[in-house]
Design a protein around this motif. Structure first.
Motif, PDB file in Angstrom:
ATOM      1  N   ASP A 154      36.950  41.283  44.377  1.00  0.00           N
ATOM      2  CA  ASP A 154      37.085  41.931  43.064  1.00  0.00           C
ATOM      3  C   ASP A 154      38.468  42.567  42.903  1.00  0.00           C
ATOM      4  N   ALA A 157      41.033  39.804  42.437  1.00  0.00           N
ATOM      5  CA  ALA A 157      40.921  39.228  41.093  1.00  0.00           C
ATOM      6  C   ALA A 157      41.656  40.079  40.062  1.00  0.00           C
ATOM      7  N   ARG A 161      44.515  39.154  37.152  1.00  0.00           N
ATOM      8  CA  ARG A 161      44.229  39.509  35.758  1.00  0.00           C
ATOM      9  C   ARG A 161      45.380  40.320  35.160  1.00  0.00           C
ATOM     10  N   HIS A 225      40.561  37.025  32.037  1.00  0.00           N
ATOM     11  CA  HIS A 225      39.348  37.147  32.849  1.00  0.00           C
ATOM     12  C   HIS A 225      39.001  35.818  33.519  1.00  0.00           C
ATOM     13  N   ILE A 226      39.302  34.708  32.844  1.00  0.00           N
ATOM     14  CA  ILE A 226      39.084  33.395  33.458  1.00  0.00           C
ATOM     15  C   ILE A 226      40.028  33.222  34.652  1.00  0.00           C
ATOM     16  N   ALA A 229      38.731  35.245  37.456  1.00  0.00           N
ATOM     17  CA  ALA A 229      37.565  34.607  38.075  1.00  0.00           C
ATOM     18  C   ALA A 229      37.998  33.498  39.034  1.00  0.00           C
ATOM     19  N   ASN A 230      39.056  32.788  38.681  1.00  0.00           N
ATOM     20  CA  ASN A 230      39.556  31.747  39.567  1.00  0.00           C
ATOM     21  C   ASN A 230      40.137  32.349  40.845  1.00  0.00           C
ATOM     22  N   ARG A 232      39.209  35.136  42.150  1.00  0.00           N
ATOM     23  CA  ARG A 232      38.055  35.613  42.919  1.00  0.00           C
ATOM     24  C   ARG A 232      37.399  34.453  43.677  1.00  0.00           C
ATOM     25  N   LYS A 233      37.333  33.311  43.015  1.00  0.00           N
ATOM     26  CA  LYS A 233      36.750  32.125  43.659  1.00  0.00           C
ATOM     27  C   LYS A 233      37.571  31.726  44.891  1.00  0.00           C
TER      28      LYS A 233
END
Length: 349
Positions: A154, A157, A161, A225-226, A229-230, A232-233
């Motif tokens: 988190d 990420a 961001r 945010h996308i 998320a990437n 974070r992945k």
């Protein structure tokens, strides 16, 4: 001369967006290492701490290469309080060659931004990385399980961001992208677009994100945010997420953080593990903790402070400073490696 080969190994060190913020003065067996503040003006580089980490990695490479080639490197960090750009003085002294194991990994060490396969590190791999800081001023922390990893992911990420929600961070990144081989070879610094290992759709979209006006529009509909998320992945695909923790926030602490980071990275290279530093956010944490919020909105500053709390819960102690974060795991090789400015261009006698 022997210093040329040693500096060739030294400058293989990592630096923020491959800025390479160093120059050298050589006289006889003495090498003076200087920071170049103008090379890295990122908002992440609070009080030149990111550059100090890079210099720490460079110094560690130099020491290891010297020891592997029959010299001891007598190193004095920050020798002149009146000259903060003078990072270190290294005197080369004849000695018996020591273990060249880590030095042998210097040419192979590189950043790998691919998605990793998610396999957790073995106990032996964990022990090797955790012991990399033995005898140095600092420690290494690694996640133990996917729940712990999720907390640290988190934080990572948020780093990505903010790059697409803060104009200053965004501008610095895109100023340092090298869009083709010709540009990469012309500058020998910055981030070759191939080193980002973007998926084909992202590779097509990425040049459009250079336009800040467009990015502001896209952010309003959730693109940042996308991107987070990437990131974070990618963090969750690692075998472990880790951090280098140092006793305080002094310049010497950050130099030592860089030395520890390089040792971890070289050990990971010898274990055939992939590695990526994911750490800009840790420097923002220190900036905001010191009350330096210029160029950051109130909401951005709060997000960073909240992440600092999460990171401290992972580290498990109130004392010490999380200087650097990273991911380590298994993947295919990177598509490209960042280039380096030859040391002969950086040396004055």
């Amino acid at each position: 001369m022997r210093y040329q080969e040693l500096l060739k190994a030294a400058v293989q060190a990592p630096s923020g967006d491959n800025c390479q913020p160093w120059r050298f003065e050589v006289k006889g067996d003495r090498i003076r290492i200087f920071n170049l503040p103008e090379r890295d003006t990122s908002l992440f580089n609070y009080r030149q701490r990111a550059s100090l980490v890079a210099h720490g990695a460079l110094i560690e490479n130099l020491v290891l290469a010297a020891e592997a080639n029959g010299y001891s490197a007598n190193t004095v960090l920050l020798p002149d309080p009146t000259n903060p750009e003078l990072v270190a003085i290294v005197d080369l002294l004849p000695s018996v060659s020591s273990d060249a194991r880590l030095a042998s990994a210097i040419p192979q060490r590189c950043t790998n931004r691919r998605q990793y396969d998610g396999t957790l590190l073995t106990d032996e791999e964990r022990r090797t990385l955790l012991h990399a800081a033995e005898g140095m001023s600092g420690s290494v922390v690694l996640t133990h399980n996917k729940n712990e990893q999720s907390t640290v992911a988190d934080v990572i990420a948020l780093n990505d961001r903010l790059v697409f929600e803060n104009q200053y961070l965004h501008a610095f990144l895109f100023d340092h992208i090298r869009w083709d081989d010709q540009e990469a070879r012309a500058t020998l610094d910055g981030l070759d677009i191939k080193t980002l290992d973007l998926a084909p759709p992202d590779r097509l979209m990425f040049p459009l994100l250079k336009n800040w006006s467009l990015v502001k529009i896209l952010t309003a509909v959730g693109v940042s945010h996308i991107i987070a998320a990437n990131a974070r992945k990618l963090a969750m695909s690692a075998g472990a997420l880790g951090a280098v923790v140092v006793p305080g926030g002094s310049d010497e602490d950050y130099l030592n953080a860089g030395r520890i980071l390089e040792r971890i990275w070289l050990e990971a290279t010898l274990l055939d593990l992939s590695f990526q530093v994911m750490t800009g956010i840790t420097f923002l944490m220190q900036r905001i903790a010191d009350g330096e919020t210029e160029h950051l909105s109130t909401d951005q500053a709060k997000l960073v402070l909240d992440s600092r709390v999460k990171l401290k819960s992972f580290v498990g102690k109130d004392d010490g400073v999380v200087a650097v974060m990273f991911r380590v795991g298994r993947s295919g090789p990177p598509s490209a490696r960042s280039l380096r400015i030859p040391p002969e261009r950086l040396v004055s006698n």
